[in-house]
Design a protein around this motif. Structure first.
Motif, PDB file in Angstrom:
ATOM      1  N   PHE A  66      15.120  44.692  10.596  1.00 51.26           N
ATOM      2  CA  PHE A  66      14.545  45.887   9.969  1.00 51.26           C
ATOM      3  C   PHE A  66      15.430  46.357   8.819  1.00 51.26           C
ATOM      4  O   PHE A  66      14.949  46.606   7.714  1.00 51.26           O
ATOM      5  CB  PHE A  66      14.383  46.977  11.038  1.00 51.26           C
ATOM      6  CG  PHE A  66      13.850  48.283  10.516  1.00 51.26           C
ATOM      7  CD1 PHE A  66      12.536  48.381  10.082  1.00 51.26           C
ATOM      8  CD2 PHE A  66      14.654  49.402  10.477  1.00 51.26           C
ATOM      9  CE1 PHE A  66      12.038  49.589   9.618  1.00 51.26           C
ATOM     10  CE2 PHE A  66      14.161  50.615  10.012  1.00 51.26           C
ATOM     11  CZ  PHE A  66      12.852  50.706   9.588  1.00 51.26           C
ATOM     12  N   ALA A  67      16.728  46.460   9.061  1.00 53.57           N
ATOM     13  CA  ALA A  67      17.670  46.894   8.025  1.00 53.57           C
ATOM     14  C   ALA A  67      17.684  45.915   6.855  1.00 53.57           C
ATOM     15  O   ALA A  67      17.726  46.323   5.681  1.00 53.57           O
ATOM     16  CB  ALA A  67      19.069  47.051   8.621  1.00 53.57           C
ATOM     17  N   ALA A  68      17.621  44.623   7.146  1.00 57.50           N
ATOM     18  CA  ALA A  68      17.593  43.621   6.075  1.00 57.50           C
ATOM     19  C   ALA A  68      16.338  43.783   5.227  1.00 57.50           C
ATOM     20  O   ALA A  68      16.390  43.669   3.994  1.00 57.50           O
ATOM     21  CB  ALA A  68      17.672  42.216   6.670  1.00 57.50           C
ATOM     22  N   ALA A  69      15.220  44.044   5.862  1.00 58.36           N
ATOM     23  CA  ALA A  69      13.971  44.234   5.117  1.00 58.36           C
ATOM     24  C   ALA A  69      14.060  45.467   4.219  1.00 58.36           C
ATOM     25  O   ALA A  69      13.583  45.449   3.083  1.00 58.36           O
ATOM     26  CB  ALA A  69      12.795  44.364   6.089  1.00 58.36           C
ATOM     27  N   LEU A  70      14.683  46.527   4.711  1.00 60.28           N
ATOM     28  CA  LEU A  70      14.846  47.731   3.896  1.00 60.28           C
ATOM     29  C   LEU A  70      15.810  47.501   2.729  1.00 60.28           C
ATOM     30  O   LEU A  70      15.644  48.085   1.662  1.00 60.28           O
ATOM     31  CB  LEU A  70      15.356  48.896   4.753  1.00 60.28           C
ATOM     32  CG  LEU A  70      14.386  49.437   5.802  1.00 60.28           C
ATOM     33  CD1 LEU A  70      15.077  50.511   6.629  1.00 60.28           C
ATOM     34  CD2 LEU A  70      13.130  49.988   5.153  1.00 60.28           C
ATOM     35  N   PRO A  74      12.305  45.181  -3.688  1.00 59.52           N
ATOM     36  CA  PRO A  74      10.861  45.036  -3.497  1.00 59.52           C
ATOM     37  C   PRO A  74      10.347  43.756  -4.150  1.00 59.52           C
ATOM     38  O   PRO A  74      10.887  43.296  -5.154  1.00 59.52           O
ATOM     39  CB  PRO A  74      10.271  46.275  -4.180  1.00 59.52           C
ATOM     40  CG  PRO A  74      11.347  46.775  -5.080  1.00 59.52           C
ATOM     41  CD  PRO A  74      12.651  46.326  -4.511  1.00 59.52           C
ATOM     42  N   ALA A  75       9.308  43.217  -3.579  1.00 55.79           N
ATOM     43  CA  ALA A  75       8.674  42.021  -4.145  1.00 55.79           C
ATOM     44  C   ALA A  75       7.995  42.395  -5.458  1.00 55.79           C
ATOM     45  O   ALA A  75       7.549  43.530  -5.643  1.00 55.79           O
ATOM     46  CB  ALA A  75       7.643  41.469  -3.166  1.00 55.79           C
ATOM     47  N   ASP A  76       7.930  41.433  -6.366  1.00 60.30           N
ATOM     48  CA  ASP A  76       7.253  41.664  -7.629  1.00 60.30           C
ATOM     49  C   ASP A  76       5.784  41.969  -7.358  1.00 60.30           C
ATOM     50  O   ASP A  76       5.136  41.278  -6.576  1.00 60.30           O
ATOM     51  CB  ASP A  76       7.386  40.427  -8.521  1.00 60.30           C
ATOM     52  CG  ASP A  76       6.818  40.680  -9.897  1.00 60.30           C
ATOM     53  OD1 ASP A  76       6.979  41.811 -10.408  1.00 60.30           O
ATOM     54  OD2 ASP A  76       6.197  39.764 -10.460  1.00 60.30           O
ATOM     55  N   ASN A  77       5.280  43.026  -7.978  1.00 63.21           N
ATOM     56  CA  ASN A  77       3.898  43.433  -7.766  1.00 63.21           C
ATOM     57  C   ASN A  77       3.291  43.803  -9.116  1.00 63.21           C
ATOM     58  O   ASN A  77       3.353  44.959  -9.537  1.00 63.21           O
ATOM     59  CB  ASN A  77       3.848  44.607  -6.795  1.00 63.21           C
ATOM     60  CG  ASN A  77       2.433  44.948  -6.391  1.00 63.21           C
ATOM     61  OD1 ASN A  77       1.492  44.750  -7.145  1.00 63.21           O
ATOM     62  ND2 ASN A  77       2.288  45.490  -5.191  1.00 63.21           N
ATOM     63  N   PRO A  78       2.717  42.835  -9.816  1.00 60.96           N
ATOM     64  CA  PRO A  78       2.169  43.103 -11.157  1.00 60.96           C
ATOM     65  C   PRO A  78       1.096  44.189 -11.171  1.00 60.96           C
ATOM     66  O   PRO A  78       1.027  44.979 -12.101  1.00 60.96           O
ATOM     67  CB  PRO A  78       1.573  41.749 -11.577  1.00 60.96           C
ATOM     68  CG  PRO A  78       2.229  40.740 -10.705  1.00 60.96           C
ATOM     69  CD  PRO A  78       2.589  41.435  -9.437  1.00 60.96           C
ATOM     70  N   ARG A  79       0.272  44.234 -10.133  1.00 62.58           N
ATOM     71  CA  ARG A  79      -0.785  45.257 -10.097  1.00 62.58           C
ATOM     72  C   ARG A  79      -0.184  46.652 -10.000  1.00 62.58           C
ATOM     73  O   ARG A  79      -0.652  47.577 -10.666  1.00 62.58           O
ATOM     74  CB  ARG A  79      -1.732  44.990  -8.930  1.00 62.58           C
ATOM     75  CG  ARG A  79      -2.561  43.719  -9.145  1.00 62.58           C
ATOM     76  CD  ARG A  79      -3.387  43.369  -7.935  1.00 62.58           C
ATOM     77  NE  ARG A  79      -4.394  44.388  -7.689  1.00 62.58           N
ATOM     78  CZ  ARG A  79      -5.084  44.475  -6.568  1.00 62.58           C
ATOM     79  NH1 ARG A  79      -4.890  43.615  -5.586  1.00 62.58           N
ATOM     80  NH2 ARG A  79      -5.976  45.416  -6.422  1.00 62.58           N
TER      81      ARG A  79
END
Length: 91
Positions: A66-70, A74-79
């Motif tokens: 969980f901590a690693a995910a936080l 953030p993933a690239d999100n063109p929209r």
């Protein structure tokens, strides 16, 4: 929440006339009674308050994931990027 549709609890409120008029206007705008409007608004706020205080526990391994995910960027999100660059309709 019970599926019983009978109402058997009473809440009495004292408020300024201006507040009552505002509530009545808003309720009328939605085609609801004052009681329906106030109960729905109070329930929404109560749920929001309680959901903000949600408590959960994780074991050590799950917490590390969980901590690693936080911590990950953030993933690239063109929209999303395009949305954030779009001017608001009121600007």
């Amino acid at each position: 929440m019970s599926t019983d549709t009978s109402r058997n609890a009473v809440i009495n409120l004292r408020l300024h006339a201006q507040a009552r008029e505002l509530i009545d206007r808003a309720a009328a705008a939605l085609g609801k009674s004052r009681t329906e409007f106030m109960v729905e608004a109070a329930r929404r706020e109560a749920e929001s308050v309680l959901l903000d205080r949600c408590y959960f526990t994780l074991d050590e391994k799950a917490f590390a994931a969980f901590a690693a995910a936080l911590d990950r960027p953030p993933a690239d999100n063109p929209r999303l990027r395009r949305l954030l660059r779009t001017p608001a309709p009121w600007d």
